[in-house]
Design a protein around this motif. Structure first.
Motif, mmCIF file in Angstrom:
data_model
loop_
_atom_site.group_PDB
_atom_site.id
_atom_site.type_symbol
_atom_site.label_atom_id
_atom_site.label_comp_id
_atom_site.label_asym_id
_atom_site.label_seq_id
_atom_site.Cartn_x
_atom_site.Cartn_y
_atom_site.Cartn_z
ATOM 1 N N SER B 109 0.577 -1.185 0.033
ATOM 2 C CA SER B 109 0.055 -0.167 0.030
ATOM 3 C C SER B 109 0.833 1.163 0.039
ATOM 4 O O SER B 109 0.421 2.027 -0.506
ATOM 5 C CB SER B 109 -0.911 0.072 1.223
ATOM 6 N N GLN B 110 2.073 1.090 0.596
ATOM 7 C CA GLN B 110 2.827 2.186 0.884
ATOM 8 C C GLN B 110 3.537 2.852 -0.881
ATOM 9 O O GLN B 110 3.836 4.134 -0.947
ATOM 10 C CB GLN B 110 4.173 2.063 1.689
ATOM 11 N N GLY B 154 -2.187 3.878 -0.050
ATOM 12 C CA GLY B 154 -1.562 4.092 1.229
ATOM 13 C C GLY B 154 -1.673 5.602 1.587
ATOM 14 O O GLY B 154 -1.481 6.108 2.763
ATOM 15 N N GLU B 155 -2.110 6.319 0.546
ATOM 16 C CA GLU B 155 -2.046 7.919 0.823
ATOM 17 C C GLU B 155 -3.040 8.262 -0.271
ATOM 18 O O GLU B 155 -3.272 7.706 -1.368
ATOM 19 C CB GLU B 155 -0.613 8.342 0.590
ATOM 20 N N SER B 179 -9.870 14.685 4.734
ATOM 21 C CA SER B 179 -9.162 13.991 5.970
ATOM 22 C C SER B 179 -10.052 13.370 7.100
ATOM 23 O O SER B 179 -9.419 12.341 7.649
ATOM 24 C CB SER B 179 -8.426 14.921 6.572
ATOM 25 N N ALA B 180 -11.300 13.643 6.906
ATOM 26 C CA ALA B 180 -12.283 13.160 8.150
ATOM 27 C C ALA B 180 -12.635 11.955 7.902
ATOM 28 O O ALA B 180 -12.947 10.719 8.679
ATOM 29 C CB ALA B 180 -13.385 14.116 8.240
ATOM 30 N N VAL B 182 -10.931 9.305 5.889
ATOM 31 C CA VAL B 182 -9.976 8.247 5.924
ATOM 32 C C VAL B 182 -8.910 8.085 6.863
ATOM 33 O O VAL B 182 -8.762 9.196 7.475
ATOM 34 C CB VAL B 182 -9.031 8.023 4.288
ATOM 35 N N ASP B 183 -8.474 6.962 7.433
ATOM 36 C CA ASP B 183 -7.421 6.943 8.302
ATOM 37 C C ASP B 183 -6.073 6.762 7.717
ATOM 38 O O ASP B 183 -4.996 6.226 8.279
ATOM 39 C CB ASP B 183 -7.922 5.898 9.298
ATOM 40 N N ILE B 184 -5.895 7.160 6.319
ATOM 41 C CA ILE B 184 -4.539 7.166 5.773
ATOM 42 C C ILE B 184 -4.154 8.694 5.361
ATOM 43 O O ILE B 184 -5.065 9.243 5.579
ATOM 44 C CB ILE B 184 -4.587 6.484 4.391
ATOM 45 N N PRO B 185 -2.700 8.687 5.405
ATOM 46 C CA PRO B 185 -2.432 10.205 5.053
ATOM 47 C C PRO B 185 -3.043 10.874 4.054
ATOM 48 O O PRO B 185 -2.803 10.244 3.005
ATOM 49 C CB PRO B 185 -0.606 10.132 5.103
ATOM 50 N N GLY B 205 -6.271 19.012 8.819
ATOM 51 C CA GLY B 205 -5.951 17.664 8.998
ATOM 52 C C GLY B 205 -5.042 16.965 7.574
ATOM 53 O O GLY B 205 -5.050 15.869 7.918
ATOM 54 N N VAL B 236 7.821 20.439 11.515
ATOM 55 C CA VAL B 236 8.177 19.976 10.376
ATOM 56 C C VAL B 236 9.718 19.563 10.800
ATOM 57 O O VAL B 236 10.180 19.860 11.944
ATOM 58 C CB VAL B 236 8.708 21.417 9.360
#
Lengths: 215, 247
Positions: B109-110, B154-155, B179-180, B182-185, B205, B236
Motif C-alpha cells: 500500500s505504501q 497508502g495515501e 481527511s475526516a 480516511v485513516d491514511i495520510p 487535517g 516540520v
C-alpha cells in the motif's frame, strides 16, 4: 575496502539503495549469488512491500540460508524496512508468517489509535526523529548514526517488536507509541526507516555503516 | 525533451524550467518528497517520465512520487523500477478501480497513492475530474476517496482545481472533508502562495502539503518556508542547507 553486497531478491527499492551507495563513493554489487554473498564484507538487505512476499522470495532463491551463513560468520549486516522486519521470528501481516529469526521478537500492525485513544493514520508516513534508547553501549558506528537525534524517512504499517529490550537500539514516537526505528543483535542491524530516502542524514548513516571497522 | 510546466486551474500551462534541475534545487533546500505528474500522459496514453525519474532518483535522496497515465500494473512497475517510490493514480483508477488493489497487493500500500482532481460543485461537495479538470468521472470526491482507501491505497493526493495555481490559499473544506473520512495520510495540493496557506491546510487535517507554483516561480523557498512553519508551531523536520556538503 571490502565488497558491499546488496541482496537482489526481486523486491522493491534495491535501485534506490544502490544509488545512495554510489553517491557516497561505494560501488555495490547487486547480487543473489551465494558465493558473492558469502564473500561480501558488508551485506545490505533492502525491501519494501509485504513481509510474506519478501520471505517467499528469499526462500525460493535459497537466500535465507545464505544470509544466515553470512551472519553466523560474524560479518556486518544491515536490513532496511522489510529487510529489517524479516530479521524477527514472526509477522502478523496478512496472516502469520515466519521470518529469519535472527533477532527474537515479532512484527505487529501499528495501532490505529494513539495512546490517548484518538484516531491515528496508518501507514505511518513521516520524517521522524530517531532517539537512541538501548541502555547497552552500542558504541562505534551506531553511536555516530543513532545517538544524535536525526530525522529519517519512514513509510510502514507494521513495526518490529524485539522480545528483549536490549535489541531495541532506537525508536521514534508516533501517536504516543514508541516505534522501533533501529534494532540490533551482535553484527546484525536493522532500520525501519529508509536511509536511501532520508537525505543527507540517511546517506551519512549508510556511510557510517560502510566505513566502520567495529561492526 | 521534457519541461517543468505549471498552469492556473489546470489550464494555460507555462514552461517553468528544467525538471531535473528544479529537483536538485528543491532537494538541496530540503524538500521532504518530490512529486512528478506527467500532465500530458493521458494524451499519449503513457507516462513519459521514466528517464527523468531515473536521473532524479540517482541524484536526490528523498521519496519520489510519480503520476500521470498510470493505467496498468505494468505502467506502475515501469516507474517503480527506475526509482519511483510511489505511483499516483487518477484516470486509470477511475476507469478501473481494481487497479488500485492490484498495485497495492503487488507492491504494497505504501507504493500507491490515489490522486484526485477535485472540482467544487455549485450546490456543495466536489466532483472528481481527470485529464487536468477536462473530463468528468461522475464520482463524488469524498466517497471515491473512501473507496480507494478500502482498496488499499497508502495515501491520498487531493488537488483543488478551483484553487490550483491561484496562490490565494487552499480549499480548506475539501481538505477537512477528505481527511475526516480516511485513516491514511492525506497530501493536499492547490492554492499555496504563502506560509499561512500551508499552515491552514495542516490545521484542517492534511498530513502533508504539496507546493508547485510558489516554488517554481521562486516566490517562496523551502528553507524559509520550513523555518516560518516551525516558528508557527507546525511540526516540520529541522533542516539546514549546510547539511548537504560531504554527502
Amino acid at each position: 575496502m571490502s565488497r558491499v553486497a546488496v541482496v537482489d531478491y526481486g523486491i522493491g527499492n534495491v535501485f534506490s539503495v544502490c544509488n545512495a551507495l554510489k553517491h557516497i563513493g561505494v560501488d555495490p554489487i547487486l547480487t543473489r549469488d551465494a558465493k558473492e554473498i558469502r564473500n561480501a564484507g558488508r551485506l545490505i538487505l533492502p525491501g519494501v512491500g509485504a513481509f510474506s512476499r519478501a520471505m517467499e522470495n528469499l526462500r525460493s532463491l535459497d537466500l535465507d540460508t545464505e544470509i544466515r551463513a553470512y551472519v553466523a560468520a560474524g560479518r556486518p549486516f544491515l536490513g532496511v524496512c522489510i529487510g529489517m522486519q524479516v530479521l524477527l521470528d514472526v509477522s502478523s501481516e496478512f496472516g502469520t508468517h515466519s521470518g529469519l529469526g535472527l533477532i527474537p521478537g515479532s512484527v505487529e500492525k501499528i495501532p490505529s489509535v494513539t495512546t490517548q485513544n484518538a484516531a491515528l493514520r496508518v501507514p505511518h508516513v513521516s520524517w521522524a526523529q530517531v532517539k537512541q534508547v538501548s541502555a547497552e553501549d552500542t558504541g562505534g558506528w551506531r553511536k555516530s548514526a543513532f545517538y544524535r537525534p536525526a530525522y529519517y524517512y519512514f513509510v510502514h504499517s507494521y513495526s518490529a517488536q524485539p522480545a528483549d529490550p536490549v535489541n531495541l537500539m532506537a525508536t521514534t514516537e508516533y501517536g504516543g507509541h514508541q516505534i522501533a526505528a533501529a534494532i540490533r543483535r551482535d553484527n546484525v542491524t536493522g532500520v525501519q526507516f529508509h536511509p536511501e530516502r532520508s537525505g543527507p542524514a540517511g546517506l551519512q548513516m549508510l556511510k557510517h555503516f560502510i566505513e566502520a571497522d567495529d561492526c | 525533451m521534457s519541461h517543468l510546466i505549471k498552469g492556473v486551474q489546470m489550464e494555460g500551462w507555462r514552461k517553468m524550467g528544467d525538471p531535473a534541475e528544479r529537483a536538485r534545487k528543491y532537494y538541496a533546500e530540503g524538500a521532504d518528497e518530490l512529486l512528478y505528474i506527467d500532465v500530458v500522459a493521458s494524451l499519449y496514453e503513457r507516462n513519459n517520465l521514466a528517464d527523468i525519474v531515473r536521473q532524479v532518483a540517482s541524484e536526490t535522496f528523498v521519496p519520489i512520487t510519480v503520476g500521470g497515465g498510470i493505467n496498468s500494473l505494468e505502467a506502475a512497475k515501469a516507474l517503480l523500477d527506475v526509482g519511483a517510490d510511489k505511483v499516483a493514480v487518477n484516470t486509470g483508477a477511475t476507469k478501473c478501480p481494481e487497479l488500485l488493489n492490484e498495485i497495492s497487493d503487488t507492491y504494497g500500500s505504501q507504493a500507491v497513492v490515489l490522486s484526485v482532481e477535485a472540482k467544487r460543485l455549485p450546490n456543495g461537495g466536489w466532483t472528481a475530474m481527470t485529464d487536468n479538470g477536462r473530463n468528468h468521472t461522475g464520482r463524488e470526491v469524498v466517497g471515491w476517496v473512501e473507496e480507494a482507501a478500502r482498496r488499499g491505497v497508502g495515501e491520498v493526493l487531493i488537488t483543488s482545481i478551483d484553487q490550483d495555481g491561484c496562490s490565494k490559499g487552499m480549499d480548506l473544506e475539501l481538505i477537512a472533508a477528505v481527511s475526516a473520512v480516511v485513516d491514511i495520510p492525506v497530501i493536499a495540493s492547490g492554492g499555496v502562495g504563502a506560509m499561512e496557506h500551508v499552515r491552514a491546510g495542516i490545521d484542517c487535517g492534511a498530513s502533508a502539503i504539496a507546493i508547485a507554483k510558489a516554488l517554481h516561480t521562486d516566490e517562496q523557498n523551502l528553507l524559509d518556508l520550513r523555518k516560518m512553519l516551525a516558528q508557527s508551531g507546525v511540526p516540520v523536520r529541522p533542516y539546514a542547507e549546510k547539511e548537504m556538503p560531504g554527502v
